[in-house]
Design a protein around this motif. Structure first.
Motif, mmCIF file in Angstrom:
data_model
loop_
_atom_site.group_PDB
_atom_site.id
_atom_site.type_symbol
_atom_site.label_atom_id
_atom_site.label_comp_id
_atom_site.label_asym_id
_atom_site.label_seq_id
_atom_site.Cartn_x
_atom_site.Cartn_y
_atom_site.Cartn_z
ATOM 1 N N CYS A 124 0.841 -1.200 0.000
ATOM 2 C CA CYS A 124 0.000 0.000 0.000
ATOM 3 C C CYS A 124 0.878 1.252 0.000
ATOM 4 O O CYS A 124 2.091 1.185 0.172
ATOM 5 N N VAL A 125 0.230 2.390 -0.213
ATOM 6 C CA VAL A 125 0.857 3.710 -0.039
ATOM 7 C C VAL A 125 -0.035 4.490 0.913
ATOM 8 O O VAL A 125 -1.259 4.486 0.766
ATOM 9 N N ILE A 126 0.572 5.125 1.912
ATOM 10 C CA ILE A 126 -0.175 5.833 2.954
ATOM 11 C C ILE A 126 0.184 7.315 2.906
ATOM 12 O O ILE A 126 1.345 7.680 2.723
ATOM 13 N N SER A 127 -0.808 8.166 3.084
ATOM 14 C CA SER A 127 -0.572 9.615 3.051
ATOM 15 C C SER A 127 -0.203 10.144 4.434
ATOM 16 O O SER A 127 -0.663 9.630 5.460
ATOM 17 N N VAL A 128 0.632 11.166 4.442
ATOM 18 C CA VAL A 128 0.962 11.909 5.668
ATOM 19 C C VAL A 128 1.009 13.392 5.310
ATOM 20 O O VAL A 128 1.235 13.747 4.153
ATOM 21 N N PRO A 129 0.806 14.269 6.281
ATOM 22 C CA PRO A 129 0.932 15.708 5.988
ATOM 23 C C PRO A 129 2.345 16.043 5.532
ATOM 24 O O PRO A 129 3.318 15.436 5.982
ATOM 25 N N SER A 130 2.469 17.010 4.669
ATOM 26 C CA SER A 130 3.787 17.379 4.143
ATOM 27 C C SER A 130 4.691 17.976 5.222
ATOM 28 O O SER A 130 5.908 17.999 5.065
ATOM 29 N N TYR A 131 4.099 18.415 6.349
ATOM 30 C CA TYR A 131 4.910 18.999 7.420
ATOM 31 C C TYR A 131 5.371 17.962 8.445
ATOM 32 O O TYR A 131 6.037 18.315 9.418
ATOM 33 N N SER A 148 -6.965 18.980 10.253
ATOM 34 C CA SER A 148 -5.874 19.178 11.212
ATOM 35 C C SER A 148 -4.806 20.158 10.748
ATOM 36 O O SER A 148 -3.931 20.514 11.533
ATOM 37 N N GLY A 149 -4.830 20.570 9.496
ATOM 38 C CA GLY A 149 -3.762 21.452 9.025
ATOM 39 C C GLY A 149 -4.052 22.047 7.662
ATOM 40 O O GLY A 149 -4.994 21.665 6.966
ATOM 41 N N TYR A 150 -3.183 22.972 7.292
ATOM 42 C CA TYR A 150 -3.322 23.756 6.058
ATOM 43 C C TYR A 150 -2.025 23.586 5.272
ATOM 44 O O TYR A 150 -0.943 23.868 5.771
ATOM 45 N N GLN A 151 -2.121 23.037 4.050
ATOM 46 C CA GLN A 151 -0.936 22.737 3.253
ATOM 47 C C GLN A 151 -1.066 23.383 1.866
ATOM 48 O O GLN A 151 -2.127 23.318 1.243
ATOM 49 N N LEU A 163 10.477 24.011 12.195
ATOM 50 C CA LEU A 163 9.854 22.773 12.662
ATOM 51 C C LEU A 163 8.583 23.028 13.467
ATOM 52 O O LEU A 163 8.517 23.974 14.259
ATOM 53 N N PRO A 164 7.584 22.123 13.320
ATOM 54 C CA PRO A 164 6.375 22.238 14.134
ATOM 55 C C PRO A 164 6.547 21.619 15.520
ATOM 56 O O PRO A 164 5.662 21.721 16.353
ATOM 57 N N CYS A 165 7.685 20.935 15.755
ATOM 58 C CA CYS A 165 7.926 20.300 17.046
ATOM 59 C C CYS A 165 9.303 20.715 17.560
ATOM 60 O O CYS A 165 10.185 21.078 16.777
ATOM 61 N N PHE A 196 3.085 25.379 4.911
ATOM 62 C CA PHE A 196 2.015 24.769 5.706
ATOM 63 C C PHE A 196 1.832 25.513 7.014
ATOM 64 O O PHE A 196 2.696 26.268 7.455
ATOM 65 N N ASP A 197 0.683 25.246 7.616
ATOM 66 C CA ASP A 197 0.394 25.753 8.952
ATOM 67 C C ASP A 197 -0.402 24.672 9.676
ATOM 68 O O ASP A 197 -1.609 24.524 9.457
ATOM 69 N N PRO A 198 0.268 23.890 10.552
ATOM 70 C CA PRO A 198 -0.430 22.805 11.267
ATOM 71 C C PRO A 198 -1.489 23.308 12.244
ATOM 72 O O PRO A 198 -2.275 22.514 12.750
ATOM 73 N N GLU A 199 -1.499 24.617 12.513
ATOM 74 C CA GLU A 199 -2.466 25.175 13.460
ATOM 75 C C GLU A 199 -3.620 25.881 12.754
ATOM 76 O O GLU A 199 -4.292 26.722 13.346
ATOM 77 N N LEU A 200 -3.818 25.581 11.483
ATOM 78 C CA LEU A 200 -4.924 26.174 10.737
ATOM 79 C C LEU A 200 -5.669 25.054 10.019
ATOM 80 O O LEU A 200 -5.316 24.653 8.911
ATOM 81 N N GLY A 201 -6.690 24.532 10.673
ATOM 82 C CA GLY A 201 -7.482 23.449 10.101
ATOM 83 C C GLY A 201 -8.884 23.462 10.671
ATOM 84 O O GLY A 201 -9.225 24.297 11.524
ATOM 85 N N GLY A 202 -9.705 22.544 10.227
ATOM 86 C CA GLY A 202 -11.095 22.500 10.684
ATOM 87 C C GLY A 202 -11.233 22.393 12.189
ATOM 88 O O GLY A 202 -12.125 23.013 12.790
ATOM 89 N N LYS A 203 -10.314 21.638 12.826
ATOM 90 C CA LYS A 203 -10.417 21.456 14.287
ATOM 91 C C LYS A 203 -10.206 22.767 15.034
ATOM 92 O O LYS A 203 -10.774 22.984 16.111
#
Length: 742
Positions: free
Chosen positions: A140-147, A206-209, A452-454, A227-234
């Motif tokens: 399989c191939v699994i997606s992850v956020p670009s950040y 969860s984020g904006y890419q 970095l986001p972390c 990207f901005d991990p702090e700009l999403g639907g949540k």
């Protein structure tokens, strides 16, 4: 070989598979293509997906969601500590220092790693894919956020292994979208021409890419990402929840955040309200009955008010857009189109700001929810030898600059080197040369912490072993030696821990299966009780006497009472035995009903067969030349067999007509079908025997011509030829009647 793409979302997941007809997003057992990213733990089993989401209120503290944000993060990470306040379940620190989730499972407290929980969700998605493809799924191939950083990505890879998946590649969400967009385009510029530049915006939960991609025929190249991990639907949901928590505190004196169940219900209603406001600008109500302390609450909001509350968030929309334009040094007129996807992309305020920034209409040619999964499935098809896919080259970029550092004896200290700058092409290999006489260690890290986001910038350590001095000899060919490298990567599970997680996942899958079988057995009893209770006073009423009906009805009622009392939690075999006990009384009634409905059809079939055979026998007796080749003795035996069958059928029909429907039938369908088969075996070989072919007499020829003295001329093509008797011109040849039999 399976070809599957998984969009592993913060709030929901999608599964896409490659088939001969193309890429298809498949549905789960609820006929829904969207599977919620929820896992719920109970005293006997786990529930995953839609079944888990349905328990988010009733079992709130043991139903987890939003765990994707904790991949590769330490428990002490400020982000994790800040996120705890918005969770209704508990987090705990694992011995490794990483984040775990504390729940009650199988009536005991358990702490699962984020990799285990995500592995459980992937197990569910794997089952969905296998159900659709009707074959095992591994690759399989699994997606992850670009950040996502390297530790976060390795954490997802570990989760895939726990689920029994071979992840061929982790694919950035934005790159998957670009592939889904570009691979089908037939009008892309040739490779030597100027590329078509398309900007993609993915606003998820969860984020904006944002990514900028250059397309040419047969290839795509990501130019830059932001990207901005702090700009999403949540984040918008959190603003709504905090607003109503404050309002209900003032209006009803309720402290909502002290009651997890009330908080979960408020999150659900706020999410619904957010969606409604995207389509409607008028005042919209929010009502929750028995919200907390038996108090009904209500409120209202409109889109304008909501956008004012979210002004700070909405102001962040332009930042990543401006960033990618600066990174690529492109002008706005260089952008061919702006494609927008993601669940939160439906918010008018977000679309308005993006469109205003570029001064053009936004493009929505892709499915906003399913584009990522489809792109992953396409990437899997490209990597798979089982599928022939149009050649398409994909060049991604490194989101953060990466450096290596090592101990340098010459410089008496640490040396470092930036190996991959930001936006460097990926995947990519580089050759670095080190002059060493003994094993040495390299340390990989992200060299710009501000990006970095972390807070943790470390990637891992690499110990290069078996390095020994090499004697210098002139004019000797270079010898290449493979050196073993021991990796020590941050937050990657050690092999022994990973193997234990795989083993535990297998046990939990088996436990889920056993519990499903137990519940199914219980449901079968419940369904049978309801079904038979209705039918006893409906379609089965004529087939059971009053005394038996009363006895059976009482037994059904007792069973229903037992199910909701002592029978609420029994072993699977107890339910099987209970159902068998009920069927001992109910099955004969159902069989009498079924026999009464099907018996006339069986008798009708037997009657048709008898009539066919009788007609042939009568034709034989009337000297019909069509049957004059049949053996008289055999026909006589057939005649007797047919007459006996007719007598048997008449006798049984008369007896059955005089039989009470509440009693077992005189003759059952099986016996009638056996008689049909017996009659066919006895009669068909005799009566269907083909008529022997008669060859016409041959003319004897002499040297002077035919024996009858006629000239040896050819017969004129329009001469009348001899015809068999009974087939004069204009009279159709007599045909043997067809037999309507098995």
């Amino acid at each position: 070989m399976s070809v599957v793409g998984f969009d592993l979302g913060f709030q929901s997941c999608y599964v896409a598979v490659a088939r001969a007809g193309g890429i298809e997003t498949v549905a789960n057992e609820y006929s829904d293509r969207c599977t919620p990213s929820f896992v719920s733990y109970g005293p006997r089993n786990r529930s995953i997906g839609a079944a888990a989401k349905s328990q988010v209120v009733s079992n709130c503290q043991n139903t987890v969601q939003g765990f994707k944000q904790f991949h590769g993060r330490a428990f002490s990470d400020p982000y994790v500590q800040a996120a705890k306040s918005n969770l209704v379940y508990d987090l705990a620190q694992l011995p490794s220092g990483s984040t775990g989730i504390k729940v009650m499972y199988m009536e005991e407290e358990r702490v699962f790693s984020i990799e285990q929980v995500t592995g459980m969700l992937l197990t569910k998605l794997k089952e969905t894919a296998e159900s659709a493809m009707k074959k095992p799924v591994v690759d399989c191939v699994i997606s992850v956020p670009s950040y996502f950083t390297d530790p976060e990505r390795r954490s997802v890879m570990d989760a895939a292994q726990i689920a029994g998946l071979n992840c061929l590649r982790l694919m950035n969400d934005s790159t998957a979208v670009t592939l889904a967009y570009g691979i089908y385009k037939q009008d892309l510029p040739a490779p030597e021409e100027k590329p078509r530049i398309v900007l993609f915006v993915d606003v998820g939960h969860s984020g904006y890419q944002v990514s900028v991609c250059a397309f040419n025929k047969g290839k795509l190249k990501i130019l830059a990402t932001a990207f901005d991990p702090e700009l999403g639907g949540k984040n918008f949901d959190n603003i709504l929840v905090n607003h109503f928590c404050e309002e209900f505190g003032k209006k009803y004196k309720l402290d909502v955040k002290t009651k997890p169940r009330a908080l979960v219900r408020l999150y659900q209603e706020c999410e619904k309200l957010k969606r409604l406001m995207s389509a409607n600008s008028s005042d919209l109500p929010l009502n929750i009955e028995c919200f907390m302390n038996d108090i009904d609450v209500s409120g209202k909001l409109n889109r304008g008010q909501f956008e004012e509350m979210c002004a700070g968030l909405l102001a962040k929309v332009e930042g990543p857009l401006r960033s990618v334009m600066e990174q690529t040094k492109l002008k706005k007129e260089d952008i061919y189109a702006v494609e927008i996807v993601g669940g939160a992309s439906r918010m008018p305020a977000i679309k308005e700001r993006i469109g205003k920034f570029f001064g053009k209409e936004l493009s929505t040619t892709l499915n906003a929810d399913e584009a990522v999964a489809r792109g992953c499935a396409l990437q899997c098809a490209i990597l798979s030898p089982a599928f022939k896919v149009r050649e398409f080259s994909i060049t991604d970029v490194v989101p953060y600059s990466i450096s290596l550092k090592w101990n340098s004896a010459a410089e008496e200290g640490l040396s470092d080197c930036e190996v991959f700058p930001k936006n460097h092409a990926a995947p990519f290999s580089k050759v670095l040369t080190f002059f060493r006489k003994e094993p040495f260690t390299l340390e990989g890290y992200y060299n710009n912490k501000k990006e970095l986001p972390c807070p943790n910038s470390a990637i891992g350590q690499f110990l290069v072993k078996n390095v020994v001095p090499q004697a210098k000899k002139p004019k000797v060919k270079t010898k290449t030696v493979e050196l073993p490298i021991e990796n020590k990567l941050h937050w990657q599970l050690p092999n022994d821990v990973l193997n234990l997680c795989v083993e535990n996942e297998g046990k939990m899958i088996m436990q889920d299966k056993l519990e499903k079988e137990r519940n199914d057995a219980k449901n079968y009893v419940e369904e049978y009780v309801y079904e038979m209770r209705d039918k006893l006073h409906g379609i089965l009423e004529k087939f059971v006497n009053e005394a038996d009906r009363d006895t059976f009805s009482l037994k059904l009622e007792d069973t229903e009472t037992w199910l909701y009392e002592d029978g609420e939690d029994q072993q699977k075999q107890v339910y099987i035995d209970k159902l068998g006990d009920l069927k001992q009384m109910g099955q004969p009634i159902c069989e009498r009903y079924m026999e009464a409905n099907e018996r006339p059809k069986a008798f009708e079939e037997l009657g048709r067969q008898i009539q066919v055979y009788m007609k042939i026998v009568e034709a034989y007796k009337a000297k019909d030349e069509l049957y004059d080749h049949l053996d008289e003795l055999e026909v006589t035996r057939v005649d007797k067999q047919v007459k006996d069958a007719m007598v048997w059928m008449s006798s049984k029909m008369n007896q059955q007509n005089n039989q009470d429907l509440t009693l077992d039938p005189v003759v059952n369908i099986g016996e009638i079908h056996a008689k049909i088969k017996e009659l066919y075996s006895a009669c068909n070989p005799v009566l269907s025997k083909p008529k022997p072919k008669v060859e016409p007499p041959k003319e004897e020829k002499t040297e002077n011509g035919p024996v009858n003295g006629q000239e040896g001329t050819e017969e004129p093509c329009n001469s009348d030829k001899a015809k068999p008797a009974g087939t004069e011109e204009g009279t159709p040849e007599k045909k043997q009647p067809e037999m309507d039999i098995e």
